[in-house]
Design a protein around this motif. Structure first.
Motif, PDB file in Angstrom:
ATOM      1  N   GLN A 133       0.848  -1.189   0.000  1.00 27.61           N
ATOM      2  CA  GLN A 133       0.000   0.000   0.000  1.00 27.61           C
ATOM      3  C   GLN A 133       0.890   1.247   0.000  1.00 27.61           C
ATOM      4  O   GLN A 133       1.893   1.308   0.702  1.00 27.61           O
ATOM      5  N   VAL A 134       0.478   2.219  -0.794  1.00 27.71           N
ATOM      6  CA  VAL A 134       1.221   3.481  -0.904  1.00 27.71           C
ATOM      7  C   VAL A 134       0.338   4.613  -0.405  1.00 27.71           C
ATOM      8  O   VAL A 134      -0.835   4.696  -0.762  1.00 27.71           O
ATOM      9  N   GLN A 135       0.900   5.463   0.422  1.00 26.25           N
ATOM     10  CA  GLN A 135       0.192   6.650   0.881  1.00 26.25           C
ATOM     11  C   GLN A 135       0.857   7.878   0.258  1.00 26.25           C
ATOM     12  O   GLN A 135       2.083   7.972   0.194  1.00 26.25           O
ATOM     13  N   ALA A 158       4.855   0.123  -8.598  1.00 23.12           N
ATOM     14  CA  ALA A 158       5.031  -1.293  -8.927  1.00 23.12           C
ATOM     15  C   ALA A 158       5.535  -2.048  -7.711  1.00 23.12           C
ATOM     16  O   ALA A 158       6.476  -1.608  -7.038  1.00 23.12           O
ATOM     17  N   ALA A 159       4.893  -3.191  -7.470  1.00 25.78           N
ATOM     18  CA  ALA A 159       5.348  -4.107  -6.424  1.00 25.78           C
ATOM     19  C   ALA A 159       5.420  -5.475  -7.076  1.00 25.78           C
ATOM     20  O   ALA A 159       4.389  -6.089  -7.343  1.00 25.78           O
ATOM     21  N   GLY A 160       6.647  -5.920  -7.341  1.00 31.59           N
ATOM     22  CA  GLY A 160       6.794  -7.157  -8.106  1.00 31.59           C
ATOM     23  C   GLY A 160       6.273  -6.956  -9.520  1.00 31.59           C
ATOM     24  O   GLY A 160       6.654  -6.014 -10.205  1.00 31.59           O
ATOM     25  N   PHE A 161       5.371  -7.808  -9.959  1.00 25.73           N
ATOM     26  CA  PHE A 161       4.815  -7.709 -11.302  1.00 25.73           C
ATOM     27  C   PHE A 161       3.499  -6.932 -11.329  1.00 25.73           C
ATOM     28  O   PHE A 161       2.872  -6.811 -12.365  1.00 25.73           O
ATOM     29  N   ARG A 162       3.095  -6.399 -10.186  1.00 28.43           N
ATOM     30  CA  ARG A 162       1.820  -5.724 -10.096  1.00 28.43           C
ATOM     31  C   ARG A 162       2.032  -4.221 -10.041  1.00 28.43           C
ATOM     32  O   ARG A 162       2.884  -3.730  -9.300  1.00 28.43           O
ATOM     33  N   THR A 163       1.249  -3.483 -10.832  1.00 29.66           N
ATOM     34  CA  THR A 163       1.306  -2.025 -10.825  1.00 29.66           C
ATOM     35  C   THR A 163      -0.059  -1.485 -10.453  1.00 29.66           C
ATOM     36  O   THR A 163      -1.072  -1.923 -10.999  1.00 29.66           O
ATOM     37  N   GLN A 164      -0.075  -0.538  -9.518  1.00 33.52           N
ATOM     38  CA  GLN A 164      -1.320   0.101  -9.110  1.00 33.52           C
ATOM     39  C   GLN A 164      -1.163   1.606  -9.166  1.00 33.52           C
ATOM     40  O   GLN A 164      -0.054   2.136  -9.063  1.00 33.52           O
ATOM     41  N   THR A 165      -2.304   2.259  -9.311  1.00 32.17           N
ATOM     42  CA  THR A 165      -2.339   3.715  -9.331  1.00 32.17           C
ATOM     43  C   THR A 165      -2.874   4.228  -8.006  1.00 32.17           C
ATOM     44  O   THR A 165      -3.861   3.691  -7.489  1.00 32.17           O
ATOM     45  N   TYR A 166      -2.226   5.245  -7.489  1.00 37.57           N
ATOM     46  CA  TYR A 166      -2.632   5.837  -6.215  1.00 37.57           C
ATOM     47  C   TYR A 166      -2.834   7.341  -6.393  1.00 37.57           C
ATOM     48  O   TYR A 166      -2.148   7.987  -7.195  1.00 37.57           O
ATOM     49  N   GLY A 198       8.083  -1.771  -0.089  1.00 38.76           N
ATOM     50  CA  GLY A 198       7.983  -2.814  -1.085  1.00 38.76           C
ATOM     51  C   GLY A 198       7.485  -2.380  -2.441  1.00 38.76           C
ATOM     52  O   GLY A 198       6.915  -3.182  -3.179  1.00 38.76           O
ATOM     53  N   PHE A 199       7.680  -1.093  -2.786  1.00 40.90           N
ATOM     54  CA  PHE A 199       7.203  -0.634  -4.081  1.00 40.90           C
ATOM     55  C   PHE A 199       8.262   0.215  -4.755  1.00 40.90           C
ATOM     56  O   PHE A 199       9.185   0.720  -4.123  1.00 40.90           O
ATOM     57  N   SER A 200       8.066   0.407  -6.049  1.00 38.81           N
ATOM     58  CA  SER A 200       8.899   1.307  -6.840  1.00 38.81           C
ATOM     59  C   SER A 200       7.972   2.235  -7.607  1.00 38.81           C
ATOM     60  O   SER A 200       7.037   1.784  -8.269  1.00 38.81           O
ATOM     61  N   ILE A 201       8.217   3.532  -7.493  1.00 42.48           N
ATOM     62  CA  ILE A 201       7.371   4.509  -8.170  1.00 42.48           C
ATOM     63  C   ILE A 201       7.837   4.695  -9.600  1.00 42.48           C
ATOM     64  O   ILE A 201       9.021   4.983  -9.845  1.00 42.48           O
ATOM     65  N   ASN A 202       6.944   4.516 -10.521  1.00 41.69           N
ATOM     66  CA  ASN A 202       7.265   4.733 -11.937  1.00 41.69           C
ATOM     67  C   ASN A 202       6.819   6.142 -12.339  1.00 41.69           C
ATOM     68  O   ASN A 202       7.359   7.115 -11.853  1.00 41.69           O
ATOM     69  N   ASN A 203       5.822   6.255 -13.184  1.00 40.93           N
ATOM     70  CA  ASN A 203       5.366   7.584 -13.615  1.00 40.93           C
ATOM     71  C   ASN A 203       4.654   8.313 -12.485  1.00 40.93           C
ATOM     72  O   ASN A 203       3.972   7.702 -11.663  1.00 40.93           O
TER      73      ASN A 203
END
Length: 119
Positions: free
Chosen positions: A1-3, A100-108, A28-33
């Motif tokens: 989860q990203v805040q 991105a966390a592993g192979f999953r990308t979510q928008t926050y 556990g995430f990497s910020i892309n765009n």
């Protein structure tokens, strides 16, 4: 989860400047765009500026030459420097990130910060 926590909005006179910040936290995430959007009363939310992890930027025609998007990857923070502000820039500004966390990308989305340009 990203805040996402935004800051920097406020009231400014036409021709003035403001700087918005949006810091992402979590693990556990990497910020892309990263993006800045805005939504004025009675209007749809629109993208204002975008920046890739590598620093490539893009702007809407309404803000190009006046706004500058930048980021600090070490701090997971995106900024929006707004100059020569106009009354039509009045809106709630939201940051948006692809994480991105592993192979999953979510928008926050951030919670939004009000920018009012008025004399």
């Amino acid at each position: 989860q990203v805040q996402l926590v935004e800051s920097g909005g406020g009231l400014v006179q036409p021709g003035g400047s403001l700087r918005l910040s949006c810091a992402a936290s979590g693990s556990g995430f990497s910020i892309n765009n990263m993006y800045w959007y805005r939504q004025a009363p009675g209007k749809e939310r629109e993208v204002v500026a975008a920046i890739t992890r590598g620093g490539d930027t893009n702007y809407s025609s309404s803000v190009k030459g006046r706004f500058t998007i930048s980021r600090d990857n070490a701090k997971n923070t995106v900024y929006l420097e707004m100059n020569s502000l106009k009354p039509e820039d009045t809106a709630v500004y939201y940051c948006n990130v692809d994480a991105a966390a592993g192979f999953r990308t979510q928008t926050y989305w951030g919670q939004g910060t009000q920018v009012t340009v008025s004399s």
